[in-house]
Structures are given as C-alpha cells and as structure tokens.
Design a protein around this motif. Structure first.
Motif, PDB file in Angstrom:
ATOM      1  N   VAL A   1     -10.596   1.337 -16.232  1.00 24.41           N
ATOM      2  CA  VAL A   1     -11.179   2.562 -15.685  1.00 24.41           C
ATOM      3  C   VAL A   1     -10.242   3.182 -14.660  1.00 24.41           C
ATOM      4  O   VAL A   1     -10.049   4.408 -14.626  1.00 24.41           O
ATOM      5  N   TYR A   2      -9.623   2.348 -13.836  1.00 25.81           N
ATOM      6  CA  TYR A   2      -8.688   2.870 -12.839  1.00 25.81           C
ATOM      7  C   TYR A   2      -7.514   3.573 -13.502  1.00 25.81           C
ATOM      8  O   TYR A   2      -7.157   4.701 -13.130  1.00 25.81           O
ATOM      9  N   ARG A   3      -6.921   2.939 -14.479  1.00 20.48           N
ATOM     10  CA  ARG A   3      -5.752   3.532 -15.133  1.00 20.48           C
ATOM     11  C   ARG A   3      -6.103   4.859 -15.805  1.00 20.48           C
ATOM     12  O   ARG A   3      -5.368   5.842 -15.708  1.00 20.48           O
ATOM     13  N   ASP A   4      -7.241   4.892 -16.479  1.00 20.59           N
ATOM     14  CA  ASP A   4      -7.648   6.120 -17.157  1.00 20.59           C
ATOM     15  C   ASP A   4      -7.983   7.224 -16.155  1.00 20.59           C
ATOM     16  O   ASP A   4      -7.623   8.398 -16.358  1.00 20.59           O
ATOM     17  N   THR A   5      -8.683   6.858 -15.089  1.00 17.23           N
ATOM     18  CA  THR A   5      -9.094   7.852 -14.096  1.00 17.23           C
ATOM     19  C   THR A   5      -7.878   8.395 -13.355  1.00 17.23           C
ATOM     20  O   THR A   5      -7.762   9.614 -13.135  1.00 17.23           O
TER      21      THR A   5
ATOM     22  N   PHE B   1       0.849  -1.185   0.000  1.00 18.33           N
ATOM     23  CA  PHE B   1       0.000   0.000   0.000  1.00 18.33           C
ATOM     24  C   PHE B   1       0.889   1.240   0.000  1.00 18.33           C
ATOM     25  O   PHE B   1       1.932   1.278   0.661  1.00 18.33           O
ATOM     26  N   ALA B   2       0.460   2.254  -0.731  1.00 21.40           N
ATOM     27  CA  ALA B   2       1.250   3.486  -0.800  1.00 21.40           C
ATOM     28  C   ALA B   2       1.492   4.070   0.586  1.00 21.40           C
ATOM     29  O   ALA B   2       2.535   4.669   0.853  1.00 21.40           O
ATOM     30  N   SER B   3       0.541   3.880   1.488  1.00 24.32           N
ATOM     31  CA  SER B   3       0.670   4.442   2.836  1.00 24.32           C
ATOM     32  C   SER B   3       1.800   3.795   3.628  1.00 24.32           C
ATOM     33  O   SER B   3       2.284   4.368   4.612  1.00 24.32           O
ATOM     34  N   HIS B   4       2.252   2.598   3.238  1.00 28.56           N
ATOM     35  CA  HIS B   4       3.338   1.945   3.974  1.00 28.56           C
ATOM     36  C   HIS B   4       4.653   2.702   3.836  1.00 28.56           C
ATOM     37  O   HIS B   4       5.550   2.542   4.664  1.00 28.56           O
ATOM     38  N   ALA B   5       4.771   3.509   2.787  1.00 28.05           N
ATOM     39  CA  ALA B   5       5.979   4.315   2.612  1.00 28.05           C
ATOM     40  C   ALA B   5       5.898   5.653   3.339  1.00 28.05           C
ATOM     41  O   ALA B   5       6.879   6.399   3.381  1.00 28.05           O
TER      42      ALA B   5
ATOM     43  N   ALA C   1      -4.602  -6.281  -7.772  1.00 26.75           N
ATOM     44  CA  ALA C   1      -5.226  -6.222  -9.097  1.00 26.75           C
ATOM     45  C   ALA C   1      -4.969  -4.892  -9.805  1.00 26.75           C
ATOM     46  O   ALA C   1      -4.722  -4.855 -11.015  1.00 26.75           O
ATOM     47  N   LEU C   2      -5.002  -3.791  -9.057  1.00 32.01           N
ATOM     48  CA  LEU C   2      -4.890  -2.474  -9.680  1.00 32.01           C
ATOM     49  C   LEU C   2      -3.479  -1.917  -9.670  1.00 32.01           C
ATOM     50  O   LEU C   2      -3.127  -1.112 -10.536  1.00 32.01           O
ATOM     51  N   GLU C   3      -2.676  -2.297  -8.686  1.00 30.81           N
ATOM     52  CA  GLU C   3      -1.349  -1.700  -8.532  1.00 30.81           C
ATOM     53  C   GLU C   3      -0.218  -2.725  -8.568  1.00 30.81           C
ATOM     54  O   GLU C   3       0.942  -2.362  -8.499  1.00 30.81           O
ATOM     55  N   GLY C   4      -0.560  -4.015  -8.670  1.00 27.94           N
ATOM     56  CA  GLY C   4       0.462  -5.050  -8.623  1.00 27.94           C
ATOM     57  C   GLY C   4       1.323  -5.077  -9.874  1.00 27.94           C
ATOM     58  O   GLY C   4       0.934  -4.599 -10.931  1.00 27.94           O
TER      59      GLY C   4
END
Length: 317
Positions: A261-265, A5-9, A314-317
C-alpha cells in the motif's frame, strides 16, 4: 537502519519572513519550516506555537521586539507535537493555553513524542540542550472554544474538529477575519499525518473555510494574505488528505499489506505532491497512520523513537 530519515538530509538553513497581516497580526515563516503566529493586543502579546527549542524561539522574540515592547503574556499550543511546544519557556509567558485534548495527549504520549521528533529532525531541534527538563505543560485548558480579550482585540481559540491530531486548536481574530490554523492547513508543504484522523480532517477544513478568513497562517508554508490564497491553501491540504485516504482504502480493499500500500500510494501521490516540502519524510508516517485507521486502529498509536526506526526500515530500508 539502512536508510536515514529523509529529514536528516535537510540541513540547509531557511530564509525567515516576518509578515505583517494587520496592525495586530504577524506570521513568522521559514520556507516550509514550522510557523509561529504573533498577535499584538492593546497591552500584551500572544504567540501561537513556539518553535522547537528556546534557542530557536529567540529569533521569533527578536522579530517581535522590532514591532512592540509589550510583554508576551500568552503562548497558545495549536497541538502537542514537540516541534510546536518545546520552545515555550523562552517567552516567559504568564499562561500557556491548550485544548484539554492536547493536554491529555501530552500526558499520554508527550515523552515518547519528544524523543521521536528530536530523533527525526536534527536541524529543527538545533540547540536542543536549551530545552528545560520535562515537558511543556499548559497552565490553562479549554474544551471547544474560549475567548480572550487582549484589550479591545478579541482572540477566539476554537476546536473545530479532529484532523492533524484530536486536540487541534485554531486562533481566530473575528474582527479582522485572520486565522492561525496550526498544522490543520499547510501550503506547498506536505501535511504530517502520523497522528491524524483522515476521515474527519476534510470536514474540519470545511469548518475553517466557513469562517471565511481573509488571511491565514498555516502550520508550514508562506502566510496566505488574500481570500484566494486562503482558499488555495485549504483546497490543497484537503486534496492531499483525501487522495492519500482514497489510495490507502483502495489498497486495503484489494487485500494488500502495508508495504505494498505504501509503495502504490507513494507512486500515485508523487507527481502531484512530490515537490512539496518534506514529502519524502512524511509519506511513510502518513501512510502508516492511514493504513492503521482504515484497518484496526481508529485512534493513532504512539510513535516512539524505536517505532519510527522500525517503520522506516520496513518501508524505506
């Protein structure tokens, strides 16, 4: 999971500010970390949102004790998220107040949310072992609106519509026109919308604006201490929600799946909002929830620690 998760950094400690808004109102803020509001009445104190753990709440209590020795009788939960409620025991309040909708969400998904949030935000749940067993339960609930009088000071607790969650509560000082919005409003910080109602949120913000606050304590970000700053905070939050909603609806209408949709958004939002606090962390949750709302799930699905990991992979892996 191939990517955390981005928050871990996000491990850097934030600089805390304790801003006086009036003789009765203060804002505890920390550079985009979750805020806490403080209202000092004639004989007692009210705290709005608690910090994530009792250990972290001690710094709020220390700041309060620098300005008053009155007992902290009331804790108000603006909504049910763990980062807002699990520090409540530190204040030893006589009453914990929440909307009935928030109470129902705690019953329905409080345990899952607790595990989910602790897994996402290691720094915000520092000293998590200080959290008592179980959940934070309100001792008073209300529907729609209630007023408390802290001596001569009226505090109105209002549900003005769904947005960040279905149980969102704001605290309003009508005599001073100061508003504590919870996560309905953020300032230079990305709205977390994993449990949101995108279609409703802009109208709810319009109802907040109709109160004509002269100062506002957002859920994250600096206290807004002028009407102009309040308008900026409301407009920024409204624009983010509307832009994301529009992008997701366009992607769904074009027949795209969630990943596309995630990538475009993300790409369409990055230039305008990418500098906001926790943008990279929130976007996968926000787009997933918005995609759900636009397609098959009018009400938010429960986030569990396992669902968090699966979605992120799924979205960031």
């Amino acid at each position: 999971m191939s990517k955390q998760f981005a928050s871990h950094a996000d491990l850097e400690e934030k600089r805390v500010s304790f801003v006086k808004l009036s003789d009765n109102a203060y804002a505890y803020t920390a550079e985009g970390d979750p805020n806490t509001g403080v209202i000092i009445g004639d004989e007692s104190v009210m705290v709005i949102d608690t910090q994530a753990t009792p250990a972290m709440a001690q710094d709020v209590i220390r700041r309060i004790r620098e300005v008053t020795d009155k007992p902290i009788d009331y804790v108000v939960l603006s909504h049910y998220h763990a980062v807002r409620v699990l520090g409540a025991s530190a204040y030893q309040p006589r009453h914990i107040i929440a909307s009935r909708d928030t109470y129902d969400l705690i019953v329905e998904r409080g345990e899952q949310d607790k595990a989910s949030e602790i897994g996402r935000f290691p720094r915000l749940f520092r000293n998590v072992e200080s959290v008592p067993a179980g959940l934070t339960w309100p001792t008073i609930t209300f529907q729609g609106a209630m007023s408390l009088w802290l001596g001569s000071l009226e505090v109105q607790l209002l549900q003005l519509g769904r947005g960040h969650t279905k149980g969102d509560t704001v605290a309003w000082l009508p005599q001073q026109k100061i508003l504590f919005s919870g996560d309905l409003v953020e300032f230079d910080a990305t709205p977390y919308a994993g449990d949101a109602y995108f279609a409703d949120w802009p109208q709810t913000l319009d109802r907040l604006a109709a109160l004509e606050p002269v100062a506002l304590v957002p859920g994250r970000g600096a206290a807004l201490t002028t009407p102009e700053a309040v308008a900026q905070g409301l407009a920024g939050t409204r624009a983010f929600i509307a832009d994301l909603h529009a992008a997701v609806k366009a992607g769904v209408a074009a027949g795209k799946d969630l990943t596309a949709v995630y990538r475009d958004t993300y790409a369409s939002m990055k230039a305008r909002y990418g500098h906001w606090v926790i943008f990279d962390h929130c976007m996968p949750f926000d787009v997933t929830r918005c995609y759900d709302e636009v397609t098959a799930h009018p009400h938010p699905r429960i986030w569990t620690a396992q669902r968090d990991i699966e979605m992120w992979k799924a979205l960031e892996g």
